[in-house]
Motif scaffolding. Structure first.
Motif, mmCIF file in Angstrom:
data_model
loop_
_atom_site.group_PDB
_atom_site.id
_atom_site.type_symbol
_atom_site.label_atom_id
_atom_site.label_comp_id
_atom_site.label_asym_id
_atom_site.label_seq_id
_atom_site.Cartn_x
_atom_site.Cartn_y
_atom_site.Cartn_z
ATOM 1 N N ALA A 92 0.793 -1.150 -0.077
ATOM 2 C CA ALA A 92 0.011 -0.034 -0.061
ATOM 3 C C ALA A 92 0.864 0.955 0.077
ATOM 4 O O ALA A 92 0.361 2.436 0.081
ATOM 5 N N LEU A 94 4.004 4.188 1.365
ATOM 6 C CA LEU A 94 4.504 4.320 2.474
ATOM 7 C C LEU A 94 3.409 4.274 3.570
ATOM 8 O O LEU A 94 2.179 4.612 3.328
ATOM 9 N N LEU A 96 1.245 5.851 5.730
ATOM 10 C CA LEU A 96 0.736 7.334 5.815
ATOM 11 C C LEU A 96 0.709 7.760 7.296
ATOM 12 O O LEU A 96 0.869 9.223 7.595
ATOM 13 N N HIS A 278 -7.409 11.926 3.238
ATOM 14 C CA HIS A 278 -7.311 10.699 2.663
ATOM 15 C C HIS A 278 -7.351 9.427 3.660
ATOM 16 O O HIS A 278 -8.051 8.500 3.434
ATOM 17 N N LYS A 285 -14.379 3.878 4.217
ATOM 18 C CA LYS A 285 -14.817 2.817 3.071
ATOM 19 C C LYS A 285 -15.137 1.662 3.760
ATOM 20 O O LYS A 285 -15.849 0.802 3.170
#
Ligand SMILES: CCCCC/C=C\C/C=C\CC/C=C/CC(=O)SCCNC(=O)CCNC(=O)[C@H](O)C(C)(C)COP(=O)(O)OP(=O)(O)OC[C@H]1O[C@@H](n2cnc3c(N)ncnc32)[C@H](O)[C@@H]1OP(=O)(O)O
Length: 286
Positions: A92, A94, A96, A278, A285
């Motif tokens: 996925a 770095l 985050l 983000h 989600k």
């Protein structure tokens, strides 16, 4: 001159652990975030990322990857295949969480180790291939482009979608993308924040082949590595590094400058707000 500078720059990342045997490699050499399996017959090492749930590039995973690449190289394996033990995500990218409201010293360490990882992979002396058996966004894609060959499974995405959440990428990351794709495609894809489907990635040349299963992907990567059998390994390594010289020189020439620019940008409200949104999006989600 060029060759001397190449050799000089390569010494900077010369693997340290050169006394390990293939047997101990195949038993797994580090903390378990990566595993190495060496095929006795072919001598090819498969390096798997193994950090659930999605192989985010944390400091620890990046340290393990660098150690593993160095060990595989030192043991004179015939080639290296980078893959994931997760059947849905290659990486996925770095972590985050390391970029959100970061501790400044830790952020510097984090970015420096990311630079080290890219250099270790990009300049690895033996043939490298990525068996992309899951999604490969952002730094997941950049790791794959640092390899010499890419085989991907269907129905996944790959690409650098940084602009979608107000991220920029460093010049060396862009050059890595550009070493595989034509500049006009890179420019458009980076500006759009495009993630390519497997089929689209094949059509533009971001990947070299599609495979029906992970087993097939590994076999296709091994077949690619086999294509170098007639080349002298030292001449091959030096040639690979000469071909990649302009890409790595950009970073080696001013690593501190790259670090400064990244740290400054990560600390901007633009970046932090984009990242916050983000991270929320990833939570929602569910
Ligand atoms: C002027 C000069 C300036 C120069 C500036 C230079 C540089 C500037 C600075 C910044 C650098 C920009 C570089 C970027 C490179 C990167 O790699 S950034 C990382 C980007 N990656 C992503 O955005 C991927 C996000 N993840 C996904 O899309 C999906 O997770 C997935 C990979 C497609 C998998 O989906 P799946 O459904 O299987 O899993 P979930 O989404 O449910 O995820 C599970 C779990 O993991 C968490 N998570 C996912 N990705 C990350 C991540 N990258 N980091 C941290 N955590 C992640 C997710 O939130 C879930 O957590 P949970 O809810 O707690 O279970």
């Amino acid at each position: 001159m060029l060759r001397n500078s190449l050799i000089g720059s390569l010494r900077q990342i010369k693997p340290i652990l050169c006394s390990q045997s293939l047997r101990s490699l195949s038993n797994g050499a580090n903390s378990g975030l990566t595993t190495i399996e060496v095929d006795d017959k072919s001598g090819i090492a498969t390096l798997s990322m193994n950090l659930p749930p999605v192989n985010t590039l944390t400091l620890n995973l990046m340290h393990d990857l660098i150690d593993s690449i160095n060990q595989i190289e030192c043991n004179k394996s015939r080639g290296l295949i980078l893959t994931s033990s997760n059947d849905k995500v290659f990486s996925a990218g770095l972590d985050l969480k390391e970029l959100y409201k970061p501790d400044q010293e830790r952020l510097k360490e984090f970015w420096t180790i990311f630079q080290d990882l890219w250099l270790a992979l990009h300049l690895c002396g033996i043939p490298t291939a990525a068996a992309i058996n899951g999604h490969a966004p952002a730094a997941g894609c950049i790791m794959a482009t640092a390899c010499e060959y890419r085989v991907m499974l269907p129905d996944f995405v790959i690409g650098v979608h940084a602009t979608r959440f107000s991220f920029l990428v460093s010049k060396w990351m862009m050059l890595s993308y550009q070493s595989v794709l034509p500049r006009r495609i890179v420019e458009r894809a980076l500006n759009q924040g495009k993630l390519f489907s497997t089929q689209e990635a094949l059509e533009v040349g971001l990947i070299d082949e599609v495979a029906g299963s992970k087993k097939e992907a590994l076999a296709q990567c091994a077949a690619f590595i086999g294509t170098f059998d007639k080349a002298n390994p030292i001449a091959r390594t030096l040639t690979k590094r000469m071909c990649r010289d302009s890409d790595v020189t950009e970073l080696l020439r001013d690593r501190a400058g790259d670090l400064r620019a990244c740290v400054d940008y990560i600390n901007t409200p633009l970046f932090q707000e984009g990242l916050s949104a983000h991270l929320e999006g990833l939570k929602e989600k569910k």
